[in-house]
Design an enzyme around this catalytic site. Structure first.
Site, short mmCIF file in Angstrom:
data_model
loop_
_atom_site.label_atom_id
_atom_site.label_comp_id
_atom_site.label_asym_id
_atom_site.label_seq_id
_atom_site.Cartn_x
_atom_site.Cartn_y
_atom_site.Cartn_z
N CYS A 51 0.82 -1.21 0.00
CA CYS A 51 0.00 0.00 0.00
C CYS A 51 0.85 1.26 0.00
O CYS A 51 0.38 2.33 -0.38
CB CYS A 51 -0.94 0.01 1.20
SG CYS A 51 -0.10 -0.09 2.79
N ARG A 53 4.26 1.40 -1.33
CA ARG A 53 5.38 1.48 -2.28
C ARG A 53 5.20 0.50 -3.43
O ARG A 53 4.52 -0.53 -3.30
CB ARG A 53 6.71 1.21 -1.59
CG ARG A 53 6.91 -0.20 -1.06
CD ARG A 53 8.25 -0.34 -0.33
NE ARG A 53 8.25 0.43 0.90
CZ ARG A 53 9.07 1.47 1.11
NH1 ARG A 53 9.94 1.83 0.20
NH2 ARG A 53 9.02 2.12 2.26
N HIS A 100 19.02 0.94 0.55
CA HIS A 100 17.57 1.17 0.51
C HIS A 100 16.81 -0.12 0.83
O HIS A 100 15.87 -0.11 1.65
CB HIS A 100 17.17 1.69 -0.87
CG HIS A 100 15.69 1.94 -1.01
ND1 HIS A 100 15.10 3.13 -0.64
CD2 HIS A 100 14.69 1.15 -1.48
CE1 HIS A 100 13.80 3.06 -0.86
NE2 HIS A 100 13.53 1.87 -1.37
N PRO A 116 5.86 -4.21 11.82
CA PRO A 116 6.37 -5.55 11.57
C PRO A 116 5.93 -6.18 10.26
O PRO A 116 6.53 -7.16 9.81
CB PRO A 116 5.81 -6.35 12.76
CG PRO A 116 4.53 -5.65 13.11
CD PRO A 116 4.78 -4.19 12.82
N GLN A 121 5.97 -9.08 3.87
CA GLN A 121 5.61 -8.73 2.50
C GLN A 121 6.81 -8.88 1.56
O GLN A 121 6.67 -9.33 0.42
CB GLN A 121 5.07 -7.29 2.48
CG GLN A 121 3.75 -7.13 3.21
CD GLN A 121 3.38 -5.68 3.46
OE1 GLN A 121 4.25 -4.82 3.63
NE2 GLN A 121 2.10 -5.38 3.48
N GLY A 190 -12.56 -6.84 4.68
CA GLY A 190 -11.28 -7.52 4.43
C GLY A 190 -10.87 -8.27 5.69
O GLY A 190 -11.12 -7.81 6.80
N ALA A 191 -10.25 -9.44 5.50
CA ALA A 191 -9.89 -10.28 6.65
C ALA A 191 -8.43 -10.68 6.61
O ALA A 191 -8.07 -11.76 7.07
CB ALA A 191 -10.80 -11.52 6.69
N GLU A 193 -4.10 -9.57 7.17
CA GLU A 193 -3.27 -9.29 8.33
C GLU A 193 -3.61 -7.93 8.95
O GLU A 193 -3.64 -7.78 10.17
CB GLU A 193 -1.79 -9.32 7.93
CG GLU A 193 -0.84 -9.18 9.10
CD GLU A 193 0.62 -9.29 8.68
OE1 GLU A 193 1.46 -9.47 9.57
OE2 GLU A 193 0.90 -9.19 7.47
N ALA A 195 -6.48 -6.47 9.00
CA ALA A 195 -7.74 -6.60 9.74
C ALA A 195 -7.51 -7.30 11.07
O ALA A 195 -8.08 -6.91 12.09
CB ALA A 195 -8.76 -7.37 8.90
#
Length: 425
Positions: A51, A53, A100, A116, A121, A190-191, A193, A195
């Site tokens: 969400c 990058r 980076h 965390p 991701q 939405g269910a 992580e 949420a």
């Protein structure tokens, strides 16, 4: 000579209006990796989209050309003219790209420092690129080192002690609006992580009934049961708008989930009760035009930037320690990369000396020492191998540790000339 190049944008360089246009789903990421690895000049590639990058990490000999190719591919795939978002892009080469990536993995480049979720991701993005056979020696080493750096930062600093997630920020924002959450009815759309984390924070603040709506009903049911909530089907969202006080949405939908018309239809029946909608999805789930309706307030992920301040100063102090760990890891990775440049020469040198030794040993064992048994011959072979290793030890260390004070290519050329490593005769 291969080098690392990274191009992308994040929550600092691009607003959510740009990020949501360029966000990649898992399926789109897989297709993009397949396409980019086939582009001329790109040897390895990984695409990372969250969400906050979108980044493409590659290895190439011509890093400028690779970055240009990646930018244009993003524009083509997402149907957004490059000039629309090129000013929001950054490009990092070599050690700056490594730094980076290490900082992103360690959550030092996140909207909320220390959150965390980012490491998980990145690991998922790396697993995808491995499955697509788009990684090689350099990216494999790079991301395993990134995971190690993230682990060190988490265990050797206090950056995670007061770390908060985007979900936590959303709940804090809700508390600022309502004063407290006692008895407030909450709908989670939405269910995933995000949420799950939101539910944990809501329970801690004694929220009222919690409803979970997810496209896959079974997943929503699982989350709702775990926290004594109620699962709703996606089709039930419009009717739930009449009764809930807070909506937190975090789906992966490419289109709007809650529209202005849906909310407008229930405004009168809500009898002036405020409806607070927090959209932590990119692309956005909630139509921002809902803000124009009476007693309806929409906040997107960029609105959360100013929410977290209580623990921010403490985390930033720990971030200084974390950056020292990152800098150390960048130096070590850079040394490893420099070592790659000398590997072909070391391999050729070892092969040439090994071939010469084998030839002379075979000649001797077949003439003056032909009376030796197999055990003695093997002992001589081991001795010869050990002698080659000792002879090569200092030259190899010299080549590997060239340092910044000299031109490495001169010494590589000298060694190859002295030992006729490029002689094709």
């Amino acid at each position: 000579m291969l080098d690392i190049v990274l191009t992308g944008l994040n929550h600092i360089t691009a607003p959510v209006e740009i990020r949501e246009q360029l966000a990649f789903s898992a399926e789109e990421s897989a297709a993009a990796i397949e396409a980019l690895k086939m582009k001329p000049g790109i040897r390895e590639v990984l695409l990372f989209s969250t969400c906050n990058r979108v980044e493409v990490i590659m290895t190439a000999e011509n890093t400028e050309a690779a970055a240009t190719t990646a930018k244009q591919h993003i524009a083509d795939v997402k149907g957004v003219p490059l000039e629309t978002f090129e000013k929001n892009l950054y490009v990092h080469h070599g050690r700056e790209a490594v730094r980076h990536i290490f900082r992103v993995a360690a959550s030092l480049d996140s909207m909320v420092v220390g959150e965390p979720q980012i490491l998980g991701q990145i690991k998922e993005a790396f697993r995808l690129t491995v499955r697509k056979k788009a990684s090689g020696v350099i990216l494999n080493r790079l991301f395993h080192r990134a995971f190690n750096v993230a682990k060190r930062v988490r265990t050797e600093t206090g950056i995670g002690d007061s770390a908060v997630s985007i979900s936590y920020a959303a709940i804090e924002l809700a508390r600022k609006i309502f004063g407290d959450l006692d008895g407030r009815k909450v709908l989670l759309v939405g269910a995933g992580e995000m949420a799950e984390l939101a539910v944990e924070h809501l329970i801690r603040h004694r929220a009222g009934d919690i409803f979970v709506a997810n496209r896959t009903f079974e997943r929503g049911l699982e989350l709702a049961r775990r926290f004594s909530g109620t699962a709703l089907r996606f089709e039930e969202i419009p009717s739930a708008l009449e009764t809930v006080d807070i909506i937190i949405s975090s789906t992966g939908s490419p289109t709007t989930v809650i529209t202005r018309d849906q909310v407008k239809n229930v405004v009168r029946s809500r009898r002036s009760r405020s409806l607070f909608l927090i959209d932590i999805a990119v692309p956005r789930d909630i139509d921002p035009a809902i803000n124009t309706l009476d007693n309806c307030y929409v906040y997107d992920i960029d609105d959360l930037k100013g929410v977290i301040d209580g623990n921010l100063e403490a985390r930033n102090r720990e971030a200084l320690k974390a950056d020292r760990i990152v800098d150390e890891a960048v130096i070590r990775f850079g040394q490893w990369m420099e070592g790659l440049h000398v590997v072909p020469t070391i391999v050729d040198l070892r092969a040439k000396l090994g071939a010469m030794a084998d030839m002379e040993l075979d000649k001797t064992l077949s003439t003056s020492l032909k009376h030796l048994d197999d055990k003695d011959k093997q002992a001589l072979a081991r001795m010869t191998e050990a002698l080659i290793n000792k002879i090569l030890h200092d030259p190899i260390q010299f080549l590997k540790n060239s340092g910044s004070h000299r031109d490495e290519s001169v010494y590589l050329s000298l060694v190859r000339t002295l030992f006729h490593l490029d002689n094709t005769d």
